[in-house]
Each structure stands twice: as structure tokens, then as C-alpha cells.
Design a protein around this motif. Sequence first.
Motif, PDB file in Angstrom:
ATOM      1  N   ARG A 155     -37.300  43.119 137.608  1.00 58.12           N
ATOM      2  CA  ARG A 155     -36.142  43.842 137.095  1.00 58.12           C
ATOM      3  C   ARG A 155     -36.549  44.656 135.862  1.00 58.12           C
ATOM      4  O   ARG A 155     -37.106  44.124 134.905  1.00 58.12           O
ATOM      5  N   HIS A 156     -36.236  45.965 135.916  1.00 62.18           N
ATOM      6  CA  HIS A 156     -36.514  46.861 134.794  1.00 62.18           C
ATOM      7  C   HIS A 156     -35.453  46.647 133.722  1.00 62.18           C
ATOM      8  O   HIS A 156     -34.274  46.512 134.033  1.00 62.18           O
ATOM      9  N   ARG A 157     -35.879  46.670 132.452  1.00 63.91           N
ATOM     10  CA  ARG A 157     -34.991  46.243 131.369  1.00 63.91           C
ATOM     11  C   ARG A 157     -34.918  47.289 130.251  1.00 63.91           C
ATOM     12  O   ARG A 157     -35.944  47.820 129.803  1.00 63.91           O
ATOM     13  N   TYR A 158     -33.696  47.568 129.821  1.00 61.02           N
ATOM     14  CA  TYR A 158     -33.451  48.423 128.658  1.00 61.02           C
ATOM     15  C   TYR A 158     -32.572  47.654 127.685  1.00 61.02           C
ATOM     16  O   TYR A 158     -31.673  46.919 128.087  1.00 61.02           O
ATOM     17  N   SER A 210     -44.170  43.323 133.536  1.00 58.51           N
ATOM     18  CA  SER A 210     -45.125  44.178 132.826  1.00 58.51           C
ATOM     19  C   SER A 210     -45.846  43.314 131.787  1.00 58.51           C
ATOM     20  O   SER A 210     -45.639  43.446 130.581  1.00 58.51           O
ATOM     21  N   GLN A 219     -31.931  52.617 133.326  1.00 55.00           N
ATOM     22  CA  GLN A 219     -31.898  53.592 132.235  1.00 55.00           C
ATOM     23  C   GLN A 219     -30.600  54.391 132.237  1.00 55.00           C
ATOM     24  O   GLN A 219     -29.971  54.598 131.187  1.00 55.00           O
ATOM     25  N   ALA A 271     -41.071  45.453 129.686  1.00 56.66           N
ATOM     26  CA  ALA A 271     -40.155  46.352 130.387  1.00 56.66           C
ATOM     27  C   ALA A 271     -39.677  45.804 131.718  1.00 56.66           C
ATOM     28  O   ALA A 271     -38.572  46.126 132.160  1.00 56.66           O
ATOM     29  N   VAL A 272     -40.501  44.980 132.365  1.00 58.77           N
ATOM     30  CA  VAL A 272     -40.139  44.442 133.677  1.00 58.77           C
ATOM     31  C   VAL A 272     -40.364  42.934 133.658  1.00 58.77           C
ATOM     32  O   VAL A 272     -41.446  42.469 133.279  1.00 58.77           O
ATOM     33  N   ASN A 283     -35.840  51.374 137.960  1.00 61.39           N
ATOM     34  CA  ASN A 283     -35.931  51.787 136.565  1.00 61.39           C
ATOM     35  C   ASN A 283     -34.897  52.850 136.226  1.00 61.39           C
ATOM     36  O   ASN A 283     -34.230  52.784 135.183  1.00 61.39           O
ATOM     37  N   GLU A 316     -36.550  51.145 126.238  1.00 62.47           N
ATOM     38  CA  GLU A 316     -37.195  50.242 127.191  1.00 62.47           C
ATOM     39  C   GLU A 316     -37.647  48.987 126.445  1.00 62.47           C
ATOM     40  O   GLU A 316     -38.194  49.069 125.345  1.00 62.47           O
ATOM     41  N   SER A 335     -30.370  45.580 133.022  1.00 62.96           N
ATOM     42  CA  SER A 335     -31.498  45.410 133.933  1.00 62.96           C
ATOM     43  C   SER A 335     -31.098  45.809 135.346  1.00 62.96           C
ATOM     44  O   SER A 335     -29.923  45.755 135.717  1.00 62.96           O
TER      45      SER A 335
END
Length: 743
Positions: free
Chosen positions: A698-701, A447, A649, A693-694, A645, A689, A641
Motif C-alpha cells: 500500500r502506497h502511503r501519504y 519500500s 496521492q 512510502a510503501v 500510488n 510521501e 494509503s
Amino acid sequence: MAHEEDAAAAEVLLALAVDRSYSYSIPQRMSISPGDFVEVPLGTRMANGAVWEISTSPSGGGNLKSIATRHDLPALSSNLRNFIDWVARWTLSPRGMVLRMAAGVPLNAGPEPAKFGVRASGKPPSKTTPARARILAAATAGTAFSKAALAEAASCSAAAIDSLIGEGVLEPIALMPGPLALPCDPGFRRPLLEPVQESAAFNLAERVRARSFSVSLLEGVTGSGKTEVYFEAAAAALSAGRQSLILMPEIALTAQFLDRFAARFGSRPGEWHSGVSIRRRARLWSAVANGDVKAVVGARSALFLPFRELGLLVVDEEHEAAYKQEDGVSYHARDMAVVRGQIEKCAVVLVSATPSIESRVNAAQGRYHHIQLFSRFRAKALPAISAIDLRRAGPPRGRWIAPELAAAVSKTLAQGEQALLFLNRRGYAPLTLCRACGHRFNCPNCSAWLVEHRFRQALMCHHCGHAEHKPGICPSCEASDSLAACGPGIERLTEEAETLFRGAKILALSSDLPGSAECLHTEIEAIERGGCDIIVGTQLAAKGHNFPHLSLVGVIDADVGLTSGDPRAAERTFQLLQQVAGRAGRFETAGRALIQTWQPGHPVIRALLSGDSERFYEEETRQRRRAGLPPFGRLAAIIVSAKDNAAAQSHARALLKAAYELPPSDAWRLAPAGSLAKESELSLLGPAEAPIAVIRGRHRYRLLARAPRSADLQAFLRAWLKAGPKERGSVRVGIDIDPQSFL
């Protein structure tokens, strides 16, 4: 050492992502000691590891697999094994991953290929020509040459040498590899120090001679001779037959530093960083372990070299964020250097013109010795710093160099001096968009916007490395000639400088411009010789360089680092701008720095203009103390991650829930959910987030644990992760103790 008949087994730590050692039997006639490197069977494959200890009560009983091979490598000392264990415990990393950092190079380098040369055999040639006569005159009997060296010495072609080899007049011979580093002479060329420098050097040398653990913070303004001072500490270590390690934050700094080291000690130290071939690093690893190389300069990974007797550990530019490793084992080399020094019982010296607040506080509290150099060598004046208010005197539309700065550059060039234009942004422009439909070029894996690199004719992601060709039309609306570059990068600034200062020799200095580390070294040497008029540089130009002809520094955008949510944003911006301004006027010319800013009233800018760094440090320290931030409190980032998403999360939320279900502990106390934490309590923030974020698909929190110094943060994290949900599918959980990045 032990053998099979002793009923002992070797506890082997594998250089893999494992935290425990495995028991292996020791074959008869194989001598094994703690620290030895071995190859062992692991399932259906073979794996490398190190013997951590010899056990008389191994796990697995008598049904043990045997060690297959003992590698011909120097054994890891008990000190280094203890250091590996300490780093793993502190960072919550598998011990095997830390071992891989320490020994991955020698285990993976493979054998060095044999190199062959030629020498005179004594047999006369069948015929003599001028070229052959020159070859035989150069090839003295018993002396071996590479073919290229002999051809150069005899001013002839390789074919002439081959013909003599064919006749047996020259014979091939295996060449021994050259020395990695020649012996350093502590008395080779001792500099004439000023009284303040002499006192500081004596102080550090005495700590080296004490052969005990100590930490000193050597703080001095830019150009005050800090390097010459700690060189005398290195001389003390060399005189005592002990080894020295000097850490540098950037590869680009090592080339100039190696020359300065050689000028002082008569030869260069060993060199350790990614720009050195893996086989050469493997040779250096063994030479350090055997004590054959007494001085090493390197990047942060050199901290894990197997020194036989370490007497001095220097962390130059100790404030630099580059000392923090983010991937794999997340550690800060400055902090781990202090731990290594404590284990090795050696002197540690942290060096900076703009120390980290952590180091300043440790010095103020008496944990570190504080040595200060308040003035430049030979009483040279510090550069005069002034601001250009972009709200009132900014550049014309589409330009980035304000008229006042442009005039100052022109005047500098007319005086035969150099100017540096500083912008800490790589590439040509940080964003490319379509003026017709507003389409923005984003990374398909992250992102983040794609950065235009016009020199490479590509759009690139600075997070995952994705690159694509810049199209001629908009991929969304297919409009032609509608793509616009938004904002400046170093390449765009170079383009503007070429337009404004026609005829000037301009050199762009950035880590991602085409060329190797050797090319970068050549460019830096050209600047030192006065081979260019204007340097356009990123933060690479702000670190540790000595440019004799540089008298003017222009900072294009001083506010670029002040807008992030990073709690260290003000400190880092102050350090960076102070360092880059300090490149000016270090020799015979007077120095000046012009800072372009939209916020001339910001505390960072005011501190730079007033020269009152103490006031800035006091205010930043006061704010850190009030907020319970490092070094007055402790932080740990937990990054969850996943490729999906929802999975990332969900796992992050379940992890948070598990934290509040933990039973009480004497080692830590967690504040109840939703309440304000007391001074003695840990608190949790998130999950949220991540700002980026990505990354890499890989989506990351992120979650953030904040703890008082009295709490055992690592114990809390271990209990939390153990009680929390297990990683499933693509979900991964990363721990970053004392995070330096919050993206």
C-alpha cells in the motif's frame, strides 16, 4: 432490566467496525440489562455485541429484530462502557472496534475443553504388582490426578494406569481448572525500605486509600527501588479489597516481575498478554470482572479489562514507545491509563527512571504529583559513563567493537563479572547487496531493505514480515560469491564477540531470535544466575532487568536513533542509553558504561556523560515549547494509503483542499494555506510521501495537523473528514492522534 411487554428495546453496540448502536427487541422471558453480552442477527449472519442502554424510543419503530442469545459473561460496567466511548471519541475510532479490544477475548475464546483425570474407585485390582501398589498408594480415594501427574507420583508408565482404568480400579473424573491466581497477602513479606523509599511508599499508599482520582509520577534513578515503592501502593489496594493493574511495556519483563511480585505478596498476580493462551485470558477476564482476581500484570491491552473495583493503576516504564498501539485503534496506553483512572476514581502511578517530557511537564505544572528517588538503594553508585570517539579510536575495518571496549570486556571477564554489548538493531545485517552490480535486496511489498537473519537463514522485512531464502548468487547479474552483508545487527555482533572472546559463554537477547516467551524467560534467568559471560542484546536488554553480575555495558552505536526526523529522537535516544547504562552495577559490583559514538559533542551524549539529565530535559522542553510540539501543542497524523500510488496521492491532495474549504468554527481556527500559523491557529503540513512510502503493498501519504492546546483538534478532524472525499476502491484514511512514529 426490561422485557418485550415494556415496549423497550436494547441498544446493542456490535464488536465490529461500526460507531453506532443498533436497536433490537427483547424477547419475553429474557432478562436484559445494560452491559450484557448478546448475539444478534445482522443481515444474513449473527454478530456479537454488548447492550449499551435500554431505550423506550428505539430507532426502526416496532419492526425490530430480536436478540437471539444472551451470553453467560459478566456484564460490562458503566465505567468501562464510558471508557470505551471516551477512547473512541478521542482516537476517532469506531466504538465497536474499541469494544472488540475490550471484549474480543471472551467473545472469541470458545468453551474451554474439558480435562479429565482419574481417582481410586475403591474396587480392588485383580492382581497386585509393585507398580500397581505404588499407583494405588498415590491415588488416595477421593483425590483426582491427571494421568501424567499420577504416573510421575507413582514412578510408573501410563500403560499401568490404563490397565487399572480398564478394570475399574481407577475411574475417570472431570478435573476442575486450576486457579488463575492465588490470593495475594499484602503483609506477606514487607521489605525494609530506606527512609526516602518509605516516604514515597507512604505517599502512594495514602493516595490509594483516599479512593479518589490522582496521578503520581514516580521518578527514580535506575536501581533506586521504584518497584518496591509502588508495591506498597498495591498492598494498600489489596488491604482495602480493591484491585490493582500493573502495565508493562514488554512481555519479556513480565516473567522476572512475576517472581518479584510473588516474593512480596506470596503468590503471583493474574497475567495478561499475547503469550498467554486465549482461553486462559478469557478465564482471567471473567475472574477480573467478578472480583476474584485482585492483581493483574499485563501489556497495554490489559487496560481494557473489566475491573470490578480498581484501586490502583501503575504504568511501569511509562516513557516506553511500546505503549503506543499503531494498528487498528491507535491509542497511547499511558494517556488512556490516566483517563481510566479518572473514570474509575482510582490512583494512577506513572513510573520511570527517564520519564517522558509530557509527564515531566504535567508534574511541573501541578497536574501530577511528582515523587523522586535521587539515589540507588543502599547508596550504590551509579555507573560511570564515558565515550569512545569512533572518529579517533574506532574498531578495525569490518569490526564493530572498538579496542578500548574490547579491552574493558576482557578485564570484566577476568574479574568473573558479566558484560552487556548493546546494539538496537535486530538480525545479522540491515542490508545485503551485490558487490558486482550493486543490486540491493528490497522487500517486494514495502519500500524497505530486507534484513539478513543468519540464524534463520533468511532475508526478512521488519515491516510486513515477508521472508525469503538468501540465494547463493545475485538474482540481478548472477555473480557468485558477490553478496555482502552491510552493517551490523545483533547476530553479527554476537559472531564478532565469539571471535574476540574465545571461551566466553555468550548469549544473544532479542525478541525475534528463535524460541518462545518461555525460552526468553529461561535465558533471562540464566543471566541472573551468572550462567553466561557476555550478553549481546537489543533494547529488550535495556528494560527493567536486574542482572546481579553485570558490571560493564558497551553501547556499540549510540548514534543510531539520532538521525531520524522524529521530533522525539533525542529524547528517546537519551532514555534508551540511560536505561541500558543503568543495567550495570546494580548489586555488589561497581558499574561502568562505554558509549561508542561518532558525535561525542551531541547534546544527548553530553548529557549522558555529565549525568546532568535535568539540563537535558530543560533544553528539550524549551525546544518543544518554542515549536508548539506536545505537550505544549497537539499533533494528529492523517495517513492516506491505497494499492495505487496515484490514487493515494490524489486522495491526499483532495483531502487537503477540503480542509481549507471548511467554514469557520468557534472550536478551532485554521491558518490560511501558505501562511505562517498564529499561536491560536491550526496548521496543516503535507501531503508528503511517507518516509517508508510503501508498506504491505500500500502506497502511503502523510498529512500532519498541528494545533494549539486550546483548539478542539478532534472536532476539526471530524468536520474535515466529513467534508473531504469519501474512501473509494482501495483508498483508506487512518487517523493517529499524538503520533509517536513519523515513518
